[in-house]
Design an enzyme around this catalytic site. Structure first.
Site, PDB file in Angstrom:
ATOM      1  N   ASN A 154     -12.401   3.775  -3.204  1.00 23.40           N
ATOM      2  CA  ASN A 154     -11.540   2.637  -2.909  1.00 23.40           C
ATOM      3  C   ASN A 154     -12.300   1.840  -1.855  1.00 23.40           C
ATOM      4  O   ASN A 154     -12.235   2.147  -0.669  1.00 23.40           O
ATOM      5  CB  ASN A 154     -10.174   3.071  -2.382  1.00 23.40           C
ATOM      6  CG  ASN A 154      -9.266   1.886  -2.118  1.00 23.40           C
ATOM      7  OD1 ASN A 154      -9.722   0.750  -2.018  1.00 23.40           O
ATOM      8  ND2 ASN A 154      -7.973   2.142  -1.993  1.00 23.40           N
ATOM      9  N   ARG A 209      -8.970 -11.688  -4.068  1.00 26.23           N
ATOM     10  CA  ARG A 209      -8.964 -10.251  -4.357  1.00 26.23           C
ATOM     11  C   ARG A 209      -9.206  -9.948  -5.843  1.00 26.23           C
ATOM     12  O   ARG A 209      -9.309  -8.787  -6.229  1.00 26.23           O
ATOM     13  CB  ARG A 209      -7.640  -9.625  -3.929  1.00 26.23           C
ATOM     14  CG  ARG A 209      -7.404  -9.681  -2.433  1.00 26.23           C
ATOM     15  CD  ARG A 209      -6.152  -8.907  -2.061  1.00 26.23           C
ATOM     16  NE  ARG A 209      -5.730  -9.187  -0.711  1.00 26.23           N
ATOM     17  CZ  ARG A 209      -6.184  -8.558   0.382  1.00 26.23           C
ATOM     18  NH1 ARG A 209      -7.089  -7.612   0.261  1.00 26.23           N
ATOM     19  NH2 ARG A 209      -5.731  -8.883   1.571  1.00 26.23           N
ATOM     20  N   ASP A 221     -25.167  -1.944  -5.091  1.00 23.50           N
ATOM     21  CA  ASP A 221     -26.558  -1.521  -5.239  1.00 23.50           C
ATOM     22  C   ASP A 221     -26.735  -0.040  -4.913  1.00 23.50           C
ATOM     23  O   ASP A 221     -27.515   0.653  -5.566  1.00 23.50           O
ATOM     24  CB  ASP A 221     -27.474  -2.372  -4.363  1.00 23.50           C
ATOM     25  CG  ASP A 221     -27.641  -3.791  -4.890  1.00 23.50           C
ATOM     26  OD1 ASP A 221     -27.247  -4.066  -6.044  1.00 23.50           O
ATOM     27  OD2 ASP A 221     -28.170  -4.636  -4.137  1.00 23.50           O
ATOM     28  N   HIS A 241      -7.649   1.203  -6.434  1.00 26.51           N
ATOM     29  CA  HIS A 241      -6.949   0.338  -5.474  1.00 26.51           C
ATOM     30  C   HIS A 241      -5.474   0.700  -5.500  1.00 26.51           C
ATOM     31  O   HIS A 241      -4.890   0.854  -6.575  1.00 26.51           O
ATOM     32  CB  HIS A 241      -7.127  -1.139  -5.826  1.00 26.51           C
ATOM     33  CG  HIS A 241      -8.552  -1.568  -5.772  1.00 26.51           C
ATOM     34  ND1 HIS A 241      -9.182  -1.836  -4.592  1.00 26.51           N
ATOM     35  CD2 HIS A 241      -9.468  -1.738  -6.758  1.00 26.51           C
ATOM     36  CE1 HIS A 241     -10.442  -2.162  -4.845  1.00 26.51           C
ATOM     37  NE2 HIS A 241     -10.640  -2.100  -6.150  1.00 26.51           N
ATOM     38  N   HIS A 256     -14.690  -7.045  -2.639  1.00 26.89           N
ATOM     39  CA  HIS A 256     -14.871  -8.465  -2.920  1.00 26.89           C
ATOM     40  C   HIS A 256     -16.090  -9.058  -2.223  1.00 26.89           C
ATOM     41  O   HIS A 256     -16.371 -10.240  -2.395  1.00 26.89           O
ATOM     42  CB  HIS A 256     -13.620  -9.232  -2.488  1.00 26.89           C
ATOM     43  CG  HIS A 256     -12.361  -8.455  -2.694  1.00 26.89           C
ATOM     44  ND1 HIS A 256     -11.870  -8.159  -3.949  1.00 26.89           N
ATOM     45  CD2 HIS A 256     -11.520  -7.857  -1.814  1.00 26.89           C
ATOM     46  CE1 HIS A 256     -10.766  -7.425  -3.817  1.00 26.89           C
ATOM     47  NE2 HIS A 256     -10.538  -7.232  -2.539  1.00 26.89           N
ATOM     48  N   SER A 300      -2.932  -1.198  -4.441  1.00 25.97           N
ATOM     49  CA  SER A 300      -2.144  -2.349  -4.887  1.00 25.97           C
ATOM     50  C   SER A 300      -2.766  -2.939  -6.150  1.00 25.97           C
ATOM     51  O   SER A 300      -3.924  -2.664  -6.478  1.00 25.97           O
ATOM     52  CB  SER A 300      -2.079  -3.414  -3.789  1.00 25.97           C
ATOM     53  OG  SER A 300      -3.358  -3.985  -3.578  1.00 25.97           O
ATOM     54  N   TYR A 304       0.787  -1.230   0.000  1.00 25.02           N
ATOM     55  CA  TYR A 304       0.000   0.000   0.000  1.00 25.02           C
ATOM     56  C   TYR A 304       0.820   1.282   0.000  1.00 25.02           C
ATOM     57  O   TYR A 304       0.252   2.370  -0.078  1.00 25.02           O
ATOM     58  CB  TYR A 304      -0.958   0.002   1.198  1.00 25.02           C
ATOM     59  CG  TYR A 304      -1.854  -1.208   1.215  1.00 25.02           C
ATOM     60  CD1 TYR A 304      -2.811  -1.392   0.227  1.00 25.02           C
ATOM     61  CD2 TYR A 304      -1.725  -2.183   2.198  1.00 25.02           C
ATOM     62  CE1 TYR A 304      -3.627  -2.507   0.222  1.00 25.02           C
ATOM     63  CE2 TYR A 304      -2.543  -3.302   2.202  1.00 25.02           C
ATOM     64  CZ  TYR A 304      -3.488  -3.458   1.213  1.00 25.02           C
ATOM     65  OH  TYR A 304      -4.293  -4.571   1.205  1.00 25.02           O
TER      66      TYR A 304
END
EC number: 4.2.1.10
Length: 149
Positions: A77, A114, A90, A103, A83, A105, A26
């Protein structure tokens, strides 16, 4: 683009630990540093920027609902909610505000769980693996899309 477009940046769980948590994945930037850079970038472009980080799914959903009619674009993010959260998907579809998924990474180079996102197929775009700079690219893209309206 309207006189003063508004962009909402949403950050999901554990992103409050940026700078401490797994810097090999990160990076070393804190979330505050990322938000400060985005705020300056938005100011320079004449755009209003709002930010929320939450470890609670319902708070992110409430922020998305509250954005309806007030926010022109979302940068999100979703972190681990990427996931797992049909509810975030929704909410985003419900308000029909265009969004970019970010993201830090490269999620596709990490664990198999992931690799799936509940948001990517509905996003205007997805940026991953570019660290904090991914947010800057997302903001530039959002501004460009708003200017093209």
């Amino acid at each position: 683009m309207s006189a003063k477009s508004r962009i909402l940046v949403l950050n999901g769980p554990n992103l409050n630990l940026l700078g401490l948590r797994e810097p090999t994945h990160y990076g070393n930037n804190t979330l505050a540093q990322i938000v400060d850079a985005l705020t300056e970038q938005a100011h320079n472009a004449g755009v209003e920027l709002e930010h929320l980080q939450s470890n609670r799914e319902y708070e992110l959903i409430e922020a998305i609902h509250a954005a309806y009619g007030k926010i022109d674009f979302i940068i999100i993010n979703p972190a681990a909610f990427t996931h797992t959260s049909v509810a975030l998907r929704d909410a985003l579809l419900g308000v029909a505000i265009p969004f970019i998924e970010v993201h830090l990474s490269n999620v596709h180079a990490r664990e198999p769980f992931r690799h799936h996102s509940y948001l990517s197929d509905k996003a205007e775009g997805v940026i991953c693996g570019l660290g904090a700079q991914g947010y800057e690219f997302a903001l530039s893209a959002a501004i460009n899309k708003l200017q093209a309206k």
